[in-house]
Design a protein around this motif. Sequence first.
Motif, mmCIF file in Angstrom:
data_model
loop_
_atom_site.group_PDB
_atom_site.id
_atom_site.type_symbol
_atom_site.label_atom_id
_atom_site.label_comp_id
_atom_site.label_asym_id
_atom_site.label_seq_id
_atom_site.Cartn_x
_atom_site.Cartn_y
_atom_site.Cartn_z
ATOM 1 N N ALA A 136 0.820 -1.217 0.000
ATOM 2 C CA ALA A 136 0.000 0.000 0.000
ATOM 3 C C ALA A 136 0.854 1.266 0.000
ATOM 4 O O ALA A 136 0.514 2.257 -0.650
ATOM 5 C CB ALA A 136 -0.938 -0.012 1.204
ATOM 6 N N TRP A 137 1.977 1.238 0.706
ATOM 7 C CA TRP A 137 2.810 2.440 0.781
ATOM 8 C C TRP A 137 3.425 2.799 -0.571
ATOM 9 O O TRP A 137 3.714 3.969 -0.834
ATOM 10 C CB TRP A 137 3.883 2.302 1.865
ATOM 11 N N SER A 144 1.921 13.822 -8.213
ATOM 12 C CA SER A 144 0.865 14.803 -7.961
ATOM 13 C C SER A 144 1.144 16.131 -8.681
ATOM 14 O O SER A 144 2.283 16.437 -9.051
ATOM 15 C CB SER A 144 0.741 15.064 -6.459
ATOM 16 N N LYS A 194 1.500 8.035 -5.969
ATOM 17 C CA LYS A 194 0.473 9.074 -6.112
ATOM 18 C C LYS A 194 1.011 10.426 -5.658
ATOM 19 O O LYS A 194 0.760 11.446 -6.296
ATOM 20 C CB LYS A 194 -0.781 8.703 -5.316
ATOM 21 N N ALA A 195 1.743 10.432 -4.553
ATOM 22 C CA ALA A 195 2.308 11.691 -4.051
ATOM 23 C C ALA A 195 3.342 12.240 -5.031
ATOM 24 O O ALA A 195 3.329 13.430 -5.356
ATOM 25 C CB ALA A 195 2.936 11.469 -2.678
ATOM 26 N N GLU A 238 1.919 2.505 -3.526
ATOM 27 C CA GLU A 238 0.864 3.254 -4.226
ATOM 28 C C GLU A 238 0.786 4.687 -3.692
ATOM 29 O O GLU A 238 0.681 5.640 -4.456
ATOM 30 C CB GLU A 238 -0.479 2.550 -4.041
ATOM 31 N N THR A 239 0.876 4.834 -2.378
ATOM 32 C CA THR A 239 0.839 6.166 -1.765
ATOM 33 C C THR A 239 2.015 7.014 -2.241
ATOM 34 O O THR A 239 1.844 8.189 -2.581
ATOM 35 C CB THR A 239 0.855 6.041 -0.226
ATOM 36 N N LEU A 240 3.190 6.425 -2.264
ATOM 37 C CA LEU A 240 4.389 7.134 -2.717
ATOM 38 C C LEU A 240 4.251 7.579 -4.167
ATOM 39 O O LEU A 240 4.535 8.731 -4.509
ATOM 40 C CB LEU A 240 5.623 6.238 -2.557
#
Length: 44
Positions: free
Chosen positions: A14-15, A25, A21-22, A17-19
Amino acid sequence: MNVIVVRKGDEEAAWVETLLKAYHSDEVKAFIDESYQGTVITSW
């Protein structure tokens, strides 16, 4: 070119995907555009 690399087995974490997306951005793109004034071009 920047490449984001993760350890084998972490590809679906999950991290990650978060990385991604950030990093991809609009805020990061704006920061790069303002900071480097055209000498660095985003490619995403």
